[in-house]
Design a protein around this motif. Structure first.
Motif, mmCIF file in Angstrom:
data_model
loop_
_atom_site.group_PDB
_atom_site.id
_atom_site.type_symbol
_atom_site.label_atom_id
_atom_site.label_comp_id
_atom_site.label_asym_id
_atom_site.label_seq_id
_atom_site.Cartn_x
_atom_site.Cartn_y
_atom_site.Cartn_z
ATOM 1 N N ARG A 158 -2.106 -3.192 4.204
ATOM 2 C CA ARG A 158 -2.032 -2.401 2.970
ATOM 3 C C ARG A 158 -0.603 -1.961 2.656
ATOM 4 O O ARG A 158 -0.375 -1.338 1.633
ATOM 5 C CB ARG A 158 -2.972 -1.197 3.058
ATOM 6 N N ASP A 195 0.858 -6.548 1.630
ATOM 7 C CA ASP A 195 -0.474 -7.081 1.349
ATOM 8 C C ASP A 195 -0.427 -8.563 0.989
ATOM 9 O O ASP A 195 -0.757 -8.974 -0.104
ATOM 10 C CB ASP A 195 -1.131 -6.279 0.225
ATOM 11 N N MET A 252 -2.290 2.847 -2.055
ATOM 12 C CA MET A 252 -2.928 1.915 -1.137
ATOM 13 C C MET A 252 -2.234 1.935 0.222
ATOM 14 O O MET A 252 -2.875 1.850 1.275
ATOM 15 C CB MET A 252 -2.874 0.504 -1.731
ATOM 16 N N GLU A 282 -4.945 5.316 1.383
ATOM 17 C CA GLU A 282 -6.019 4.344 1.613
ATOM 18 C C GLU A 282 -5.970 3.779 3.023
ATOM 19 O O GLU A 282 -7.011 3.641 3.680
ATOM 20 C CB GLU A 282 -5.953 3.205 0.597
ATOM 21 N N THR A 283 -4.778 3.453 3.508
ATOM 22 C CA THR A 283 -4.707 2.871 4.853
ATOM 23 C C THR A 283 -5.131 3.886 5.913
ATOM 24 O O THR A 283 -5.705 3.525 6.943
ATOM 25 C CB THR A 283 -3.292 2.334 5.146
ATOM 26 N N HIS A 324 0.220 -3.451 -6.182
ATOM 27 C CA HIS A 324 -0.594 -2.411 -5.549
ATOM 28 C C HIS A 324 -1.309 -1.579 -6.608
ATOM 29 O O HIS A 324 -2.453 -1.148 -6.405
ATOM 30 C CB HIS A 324 0.286 -1.496 -4.691
ATOM 31 N N SER A 328 -5.440 -1.329 -7.074
ATOM 32 C CA SER A 328 -6.121 -0.032 -7.019
ATOM 33 C C SER A 328 -6.822 0.316 -8.320
ATOM 34 O O SER A 328 -7.451 1.375 -8.423
ATOM 35 C CB SER A 328 -5.107 1.077 -6.683
#
Length: 346
Positions: free
Chosen positions: A33, A36, A129, A133-134, A195, A199
């Protein structure tokens, strides 16, 4: 069920030595992430190129900003943890997404204290992200594999909380008091444009032109990093009473050759200096703790660029770090969760 809280920041090498920096960069950049691309391409790029060229240069940068107590980001995060702990009645642990202070260790510390309900608090005001998110994904994996008895409550981006905006504004106002400046730059950590598209939960509604960032009620804003950065700037500028044209939003720390969010911080500093701006202030609201990106990239490299093109005064506004009022914002978030009759787990 006993409640506990896990504060999570980015992380840091164990030391500014090249071998420790290389280990840290390897874990960080191999995150799917963060970079990516397919595993084979990421492995070739990171292990075949970056880790053979970048660790020595990065180690020199870390050596410039390293404190006697250790990594500034780690030291400041620990101070913040202690202040938050003093304000709440629930165990508060600290972990890093990358490095030796792992999230697994942080969860284990809380479990060992009997916690079965844990609120994770990524120390990122804006969702991305490569940050929030990670963390959320890794927490899910660790709970499934190692802590099945634990219920996790995730913390959404808090960029729009009024108490956060109040504290961020106050921290800037204190630094600017009595200061004669011409422009204030709000510099956020950059991310690749792709990214933002990945998202976008509306499947293509984001136009990447900056305009949709300001449309009210758009569902993709919940996960749009660019929107959340732009709105952070707008809310703080409004509270500070800044006039249009005296502030702007930029993005720093790009990597590679793909398009990243624009405008770029370094090029904006250079352009404004060449245009005759002599007095600039800069704040970095995507970071809550001063770190390599703020202490070296902005406070050292940014100032050098500004002076080289004719700029005179370059004022760097510290991150929120371990301010008492910021610790109170986090404590309030924790109390809101802990006292909700039916705590929602995600």
């Amino acid at each position: 069920m006993k409640k506990g809280v896990l504060l999570i920041n980015l992380g840091s090498p164990d030391s500014p030595k090249p071998k420790d920096v290389k280990k840290y960069l390897g874990e960080f950049l191999m995150d799917e992430r963060v970079i990516d691309v397919p595993l084979w391409a990421r492995t070739l790029l990171v292990k075949g190129i970056i880790l053979n060229t970048r660790p020595k240069a990065s180690a020199k940068a870390y050596q410039k900003i390293w404190w006697e107590e250790g990594s500034p980001l780690i030291v400041l995060s620990e101070r913040l943890q202690n202040k938050v702990q003093s304000k709440v009645d629930y165990p508060v642990a600290l972990a890093m997404r990358y490095g030796s202070m792992s999230i697994k260790k942080g969860l284990q510390e809380l479990v060992d204290q009997g916690c079965t309900e844990i609120k994770t608090v990524p120390l990122y005001p804006q969702f991305a992200m490569a940050t929030t998110e990670t963390i959320d994904v890794l927490v899910d994996e660790l709970v499934t594999e190692h802590f099945p008895q634990v219920t996790i409550t995730k913390t959404p981006a808090f960029y729009h909380r009024q108490d956060y905006i109040d504290v961020l504004t106050q921290s800037i106002a204190e630094k600017l008091e009595g200061l004669d400046y011409e422009h204030i730059l709000f510099s956020y950590h950059g991310v690749p444009e792709r990214h933002i598209r990945k998202s976008d939960i509306t499947n293509g509604n984001c136009k990447m032109n900056g305009k949709c960032c300001f449309k009210k009620g758009s569902p993709q804003h919940e996960f749009c990093y660019r929107h959340q950065c732009e709105i952070t700037t707008v809310n703080v500028a409004k509270k500070l009473g800044l006039k249009n044209g005296t502030y702007s939003t930029t993005f720093q720390s790009r990597l590679g050759f793909d398009p990243w969010l624009k405008p770029y911080t370094d090029r904006t500093i250079e352009r404004m200096g060449k245009a005759g701006v002599k007095k600039m202030a800069i704040v970095t609201p995507a970071f809550v703790s001063d770190c390599l990106e703020t202490l070296e990239e902005i406070a050292m490299e940014g100032e050098e660029i500004f002076h080289e093109v004719g700029g005179k005064d370059f004022t760097v506004i510290p991150c929120l770090n371990d301010r008492d009022d910021f610790a109170q914002v986090l404590a309030t978030m924790i109390e809101e969760w802990a006292t909700t009759p039916e705590t929602a787990s995600v």
